[in-house]
Design an enzyme around this catalytic site. Structure first.
Site, short mmCIF file in Angstrom:
data_model
loop_
_atom_site.label_atom_id
_atom_site.label_comp_id
_atom_site.label_asym_id
_atom_site.label_seq_id
_atom_site.Cartn_x
_atom_site.Cartn_y
_atom_site.Cartn_z
N ASP A 111 -3.67 -10.25 2.49
CA ASP A 111 -4.61 -8.62 3.10
C ASP A 111 -5.59 -8.34 3.53
O ASP A 111 -5.75 -7.30 4.39
CB ASP A 111 -4.43 -7.15 2.06
N LYS B 42 -0.99 5.37 -1.29
CA LYS B 42 -1.09 5.25 -0.24
C LYS B 42 -0.62 6.63 0.29
O LYS B 42 -1.24 8.03 0.21
CB LYS B 42 -1.55 4.54 0.77
N ASP C 183 0.75 -1.30 -0.36
CA ASP C 183 0.30 0.00 0.30
C ASP C 183 0.83 1.75 0.41
O ASP C 183 0.79 2.50 0.69
CB ASP C 183 -0.98 -0.13 1.60
#
Length: 526
Positions: A469, A384, A381
């Site tokens: 995840d 982000k 991630d």
């Protein structure tokens, strides 16, 4: 030709049983259809020794029987071979089969005949790969002695050359294999295995490591790999002071050289990064000068393998530190995820291992993938960081427009990591991280984002992290949800197996959770 009557059978020695190999004997095969010839030959060679080793005599009474023996016994050094047996050219046929079918170019073949007209010497010497030609009438006891000793001397020389070649081949093969191992214990176990292969015997050994710094000289060597009867020492952190090998191992470390003793042989491997390794083993017989020399070459190659492993671990640690720093940067904007990325790392490694053990990994998956996939998953991630706080930290549901922006983090992360990965050759945490960042929101049935990839079009690392995840996110609290019970999370994964998730990965994570029962998958306060 001297004959032996039935009354003289007491002259015959018991024939050596097949399969009774001994390093203390030279092995000779008599091939003749006349029992008297066997008896006379045994009498002539009785108590002959060469270099302190006696002669062990085997007998065959036909070419066919001799071929069967030679097919099973690989250490026969010399053959006294008759020409005329079951057929007029049985011996010549056998000589040809030995060289062409058995590919045995080392055994010395002495052709003996009582009927020279059946096999003229000149044509036989030219047309067949034999090493000498004798009439049975001319092989007196003295000439027999001379023929045998000269043949064994030639055989010994060829065996030395062949052993040298095979030993060097094994060293090159061993070094190539060991350079690919990225774990100290695996490398150490590989060293023990390869030593057994080079010397052609099983070893009961222990590989120890000792720091060369003065601060640690008083510590006992650390046991890092064992084989054979020594496997019981795996439970020991250090080599026991009262172990019978300890004095020799300590001496090797102190004198910085290999030792070959009657009790144990110790190979010292000195790596340039400051560690010393000792391989202690007990061979079945004293090592020859050639074998000691080969092991010396092997130690030099293995020292380089340990150095490469050390450098690899340094680079891997540097990559891990860099990756964790990047993940911390992304995570710092969303403190509610807690230890999410670190649990994802551990779970990803665990699932990859489950797939490997179940033989469910694609053929192209190599050791680099297994080494880096866990640490690479931390970056799933990282994209982000490019998402505005108002959208990233919004507690409620996103609008369709906000969702499009939020989904953009997959391509942002993939682009950044792929660009950085181009600076590093081969598969690494950044290149695998790019695959994960860009593909962990794809669905197995093709309904995911950002590219709507389907099935195996999605990189394996991304398929693993897609499951991991979601598994971890459901299992723990988020601003928009409470943590789910573990059975509900497993049921959710099973329900979407084959649609959102790769069925093999779903199976692997459930199998891991149910069989290993890891307590770290659920954070405190769950």
């Amino acid at each position: 030709m001297v004959t032996v009557s039935d009354d003289e059978d007491w002259l015959k020695e018991d024939e050596a049983p097949l399969g009774t190999k001994s390093n203390n004997y030279w092995r000779l095969l008599i091939v003749d259809d006349e029992p008297d010839i066997h008896a006379v030959t045994r009498l002539a060679l009785n108590k002959i020794t060469y270099k302190g080793r006696e002669i062990e005599i085997l007998s065959a009474y036909s070419g066919k029987e001799a071929f069967e023996i030679l097919s099973k016994e690989s250490d026969i050094g010399m053959i006294l071979l008759d020409v005329v047996m079951e057929t007029e050219d049985a011996g010549l046929v056998l000589a040809k089969r030995i060289r062409e079918e058995l590919h045995n170019d080392i055994v010395r073949i002495i052709l003996r005949t009582g009927q020279p007209g059946q096999a003229p010497e000149q044509s036989v010497i030219v047309d067949y790969d034999i090493n000498d030609y004798k009439l049975k009438t001319e092989l007196t006891a003295q000439k027999m002695f001379t023929t045998v000793i000269s043949s064994l001397r030639a055989y010994e020389g060829l065996k030395t050359i062949e052993a040298n070649r095979r030993g060097l081949d094994k060293i090159l093969e061993a070094a190539s294999n060991l350079y690919q191992i990225d774990s100290l214990k695996e490398l150490a176990s590989g060293v023990l295995t390869q030593i057994g292969a080079i010397l052609d015997f099983g070893t009961d050994g222990v590989l120890c490591v000792m720091e060369s710094s003065s601060a640690k000289k008083n510590l006992n060597p650390l046991v890092i790999a064992t084989t054979g009867k020594s496997t019981e020492m795996l439970s020991e952190t250090t080599l026991p002071p009262d172990h019978p090998w300890t004095p020799s191992i300590r001496q090797a470390f102190e004198e910085r050289k290999s030792l070959f003793t009657s009790n144990v042989d110790v190979l010292l491997i000195q790596a340039s990064h400051g560690h010393q390794f000792a391989v202690a083993f007990t061979p079945l017989w004293p090592l020859s000068e050639l074998e000691c020399s080969l092991l010396g070459v092997f130690c030099d190659r293995i020292a380089a393998a340990f150095d490469n492993l050390h450098v690899f671990n340094l680079l891997k640690s540097t990559q891990e530190a860099t990756v964790i720093a990047l993940a911390d940067l992304a995570e710092s904007r969303d403190a509610t995820t807690g230890g999410h990325v670190r649990r994802v790392c551990r779970l990803t490694e665990a699932i990859a291992n489950e797939l490997k053990l179940a033989d469910k990994l694609p053929p192209e998956v190599d050791s680099n993938f297994m080494a880096f996939v866990g640490i690479a998953s931390i970056l799933h991630d990282v994209g982000k960081v490019g998402i505005p706080d108002a959208i990233l930290l919004k507690p409620g549901k996103h609008t369709p427009e906000e969702r499009i922006i939020m989904e953009g983090h997959a391509l942002i992360g993939e682009t950044v990591l792929a660009r950085a990965a181009q600076m590093v050759e081969g598969a690494n945490s950044l290149s695998i991280g790019a695959q994960i960042a860009g593909g962990h929101h794809e669905h197995f049935d093709g309904n995911g984002y950002p590219r709507r990839l389907k099935g195996n079009e999605i990189p394996l690392a991304a398929r693993i992290v897609a499951v991991v995840d979601v598994f971890d996110a459901l299992l723990h609290a988020r601003p928009y949800k409470q943590p789910w019970p573990l059975p509900d999370v497993i049921a959710y994964l099973q329900e979407r197996s084959g649609t959102q998730f790769d069925p093999d990965v779903v199976w692997a994570i459930i199998n891991f959770v149910e069989t290993k029962k890891p307590d770290w998958i659920i954070a405190e306060g769950h």
